[in-house]
Motif scaffolding. Structure first.
Motif, PDB file in Angstrom:
ATOM      1  N   PHE A  38       0.833  -1.197   0.000  1.00 14.26           N
ATOM      2  CA  PHE A  38       0.000   0.000   0.000  1.00 14.26           C
ATOM      3  C   PHE A  38       0.873   1.255   0.000  1.00 14.26           C
ATOM      4  O   PHE A  38       0.589   2.227  -0.697  1.00 14.26           O
ATOM      5  CB  PHE A  38      -0.951   0.014   1.198  1.00 14.26           C
ATOM      6  N   VAL A  39       1.953   1.250   0.766  1.00 18.32           N
ATOM      7  CA  VAL A  39       2.877   2.388   0.806  1.00 18.32           C
ATOM      8  C   VAL A  39       3.477   2.613  -0.584  1.00 18.32           C
ATOM      9  O   VAL A  39       3.563   3.742  -1.064  1.00 18.32           O
ATOM     10  CB  VAL A  39       3.979   2.177   1.868  1.00 18.32           C
ATOM     11  N   ILE A  40       3.852   1.538  -1.249  1.00 24.79           N
ATOM     12  CA  ILE A  40       4.383   1.644  -2.607  1.00 24.79           C
ATOM     13  C   ILE A  40       3.336   2.238  -3.538  1.00 24.79           C
ATOM     14  O   ILE A  40       3.633   3.117  -4.352  1.00 24.79           O
ATOM     15  CB  ILE A  40       4.877   0.268  -3.115  1.00 24.79           C
ATOM     16  N   GLU A  41       2.101   1.788  -3.414  1.00 24.45           N
ATOM     17  CA  GLU A  41       1.010   2.323  -4.238  1.00 24.45           C
ATOM     18  C   GLU A  41       0.849   3.830  -4.016  1.00 24.45           C
ATOM     19  O   GLU A  41       0.692   4.600  -4.967  1.00 24.45           O
ATOM     20  CB  GLU A  41      -0.293   1.596  -3.899  1.00 24.45           C
ATOM     21  N   VAL A  42       0.900   4.272  -2.764  1.00 23.30           N
ATOM     22  CA  VAL A  42       0.778   5.700  -2.429  1.00 23.30           C
ATOM     23  C   VAL A  42       1.912   6.490  -3.086  1.00 23.30           C
ATOM     24  O   VAL A  42       1.682   7.547  -3.685  1.00 23.30           O
ATOM     25  CB  VAL A  42       0.791   5.910  -0.892  1.00 23.30           C
ATOM     26  N   LEU A  43       3.126   5.996  -2.973  1.00 26.62           N
ATOM     27  CA  LEU A  43       4.282   6.699  -3.534  1.00 26.62           C
ATOM     28  C   LEU A  43       4.196   6.808  -5.057  1.00 26.62           C
ATOM     29  O   LEU A  43       4.545   7.843  -5.631  1.00 26.62           O
ATOM     30  CB  LEU A  43       5.577   6.001  -3.108  1.00 26.62           C
ATOM     31  N   LYS A  44       3.710   5.772  -5.680  1.00 28.21           N
ATOM     32  CA  LYS A  44       3.567   5.803  -7.145  1.00 28.21           C
ATOM     33  C   LYS A  44       2.430   6.733  -7.555  1.00 28.21           C
ATOM     34  O   LYS A  44       2.577   7.521  -8.495  1.00 28.21           O
ATOM     35  CB  LYS A  44       3.333   4.378  -7.671  1.00 28.21           C
ATOM     36  N   GLU A  45       1.312   6.657  -6.862  1.00 31.85           N
ATOM     37  CA  GLU A  45       0.115   7.417  -7.226  1.00 31.85           C
ATOM     38  C   GLU A  45       0.249   8.914  -6.948  1.00 31.85           C
ATOM     39  O   GLU A  45      -0.084   9.733  -7.789  1.00 31.85           O
ATOM     40  CB  GLU A  45      -1.091   6.865  -6.457  1.00 31.85           C
ATOM     41  N   PHE A  46       0.727   9.266  -5.771  1.00 32.18           N
ATOM     42  CA  PHE A  46       0.725  10.673  -5.355  1.00 32.18           C
ATOM     43  C   PHE A  46       2.049  11.398  -5.563  1.00 32.18           C
ATOM     44  O   PHE A  46       2.095  12.626  -5.532  1.00 32.18           O
ATOM     45  CB  PHE A  46       0.291  10.794  -3.889  1.00 32.18           C
ATOM     46  N   PHE A  47       3.129  10.632  -5.780  1.00 29.94           N
ATOM     47  CA  PHE A  47       4.437  11.265  -5.929  1.00 29.94           C
ATOM     48  C   PHE A  47       5.131  10.867  -7.231  1.00 29.94           C
ATOM     49  O   PHE A  47       6.313  11.119  -7.413  1.00 29.94           O
ATOM     50  CB  PHE A  47       5.316  10.944  -4.717  1.00 29.94           C
ATOM     51  N   SER A  48       4.378  10.229  -8.113  1.00 28.35           N
ATOM     52  CA  SER A  48       4.844   9.885  -9.463  1.00 28.35           C
ATOM     53  C   SER A  48       6.171   9.124  -9.468  1.00 28.35           C
ATOM     54  O   SER A  48       7.024   9.357 -10.320  1.00 28.35           O
ATOM     55  CB  SER A  48       4.973  11.146 -10.322  1.00 28.35           C
ATOM     56  N   MET A  49       6.331   8.241  -8.517  1.00 25.56           N
ATOM     57  CA  MET A  49       7.549   7.422  -8.464  1.00 25.56           C
ATOM     58  C   MET A  49       7.355   6.154  -9.274  1.00 25.56           C
ATOM     59  O   MET A  49       6.237   5.657  -9.404  1.00 25.56           O
ATOM     60  CB  MET A  49       7.891   7.058  -7.019  1.00 25.56           C
ATOM     61  N   ASN A  50       8.465   5.638  -9.785  1.00 25.16           N
ATOM     62  CA  ASN A  50       8.399   4.332 -10.427  1.00 25.16           C
ATOM     63  C   ASN A  50       8.519   3.249  -9.350  1.00 25.16           C
ATOM     64  O   ASN A  50       8.704   3.557  -8.171  1.00 25.16           O
ATOM     65  CB  ASN A  50       9.465   4.199 -11.528  1.00 25.16           C
ATOM     66  N   GLN A  51       8.404   2.014  -9.741  1.00 28.18           N
ATOM     67  CA  GLN A  51       8.411   0.898  -8.783  1.00 28.18           C
ATOM     68  C   GLN A  51       9.692   0.882  -7.947  1.00 28.18           C
ATOM     69  O   GLN A  51       9.635   0.706  -6.725  1.00 28.18           O
ATOM     70  CB  GLN A  51       8.249  -0.432  -9.539  1.00 28.18           C
ATOM     71  N   GLU A  52      10.823   1.092  -8.577  1.00 30.01           N
ATOM     72  CA  GLU A  52      12.107   1.040  -7.864  1.00 30.01           C
ATOM     73  C   GLU A  52      12.223   2.181  -6.840  1.00 30.01           C
ATOM     74  O   GLU A  52      12.613   1.955  -5.694  1.00 30.01           O
ATOM     75  CB  GLU A  52      13.259   1.123  -8.867  1.00 30.01           C
ATOM     76  N   GLN A  53      11.872   3.389  -7.252  1.00 34.20           N
ATOM     77  CA  GLN A  53      11.937   4.531  -6.334  1.00 34.20           C
ATOM     78  C   GLN A  53      10.991   4.328  -5.156  1.00 34.20           C
ATOM     79  O   GLN A  53      11.360   4.568  -3.997  1.00 34.20           O
ATOM     80  CB  GLN A  53      11.553   5.826  -7.061  1.00 34.20           C
ATOM     81  N   ALA A  54       9.779   3.906  -5.452  1.00 33.13           N
ATOM     82  CA  ALA A  54       8.776   3.708  -4.407  1.00 33.13           C
ATOM     83  C   ALA A  54       9.207   2.617  -3.425  1.00 33.13           C
ATOM     84  O   ALA A  54       9.048   2.772  -2.212  1.00 33.13           O
ATOM     85  CB  ALA A  54       7.428   3.361  -5.031  1.00 33.13           C
ATOM     86  N   THR A  55       9.783   1.552  -3.936  1.00 36.81           N
ATOM     87  CA  THR A  55      10.253   0.465  -3.077  1.00 36.81           C
ATOM     88  C   THR A  55      11.383   0.944  -2.170  1.00 36.81           C
ATOM     89  O   THR A  55      11.409   0.635  -0.968  1.00 36.81           O
ATOM     90  CB  THR A  55      10.717  -0.742  -3.921  1.00 36.81           C
TER      91      THR A  55
END
Length: 102
Positions: A38-55
């Motif tokens: 869920f944290v990864i999803e938030v980072l991708k959705e609201f902060f436009s991060m890719n999977q690696e950055q969000a992880t």
């Protein structure tokens, strides 16, 4: 009343020093209940991060207790914090998101 001609008017230029607006860090805080996915999803959705950055940020939050999601002017930071908190509540997660001056 006297009427001035345009050439009689002297305009003084005042140098206005403009500072950039203060910037704010958006922080995600660790808790024992919000799933990592869920944290990864938030980072991708609201902060436009890719999977690696969000992880990478999610792991920082998990291991160090806090992670920086981004740095923004106050109005943008405030809006993003509200969006993340609301999204977490709708999905029944206690994820905390705060902002502090950079």
């Amino acid at each position: 009343m006297s009427i001035s001609k345009p050439e009689d008017v002297l305009f003084m230029q005042k140098k206005v020093e403009q500072k950039p607006p203060p910037l704010y860090k958006i922080l995600l805080l660790n808790d024992d209940f919000t799933p990592m996915d869920f944290v990864i999803e938030v980072l991708k959705e609201f902060f436009s991060m890719n999977q690696e950055q969000a992880t990478r940020i999610m792991l920082k939050v998990h291991h160090e207790g806090v992670g920086v999601c981004g740095i923004f002017p106050e109005d943008i930071a405030s809006t993003k914090v509200k969006q993340v908190v609301e999204f977490a509540r709708i999905n029944q997660h206690p994820l905390r998101c705060v902002m502090e001056e950079n």
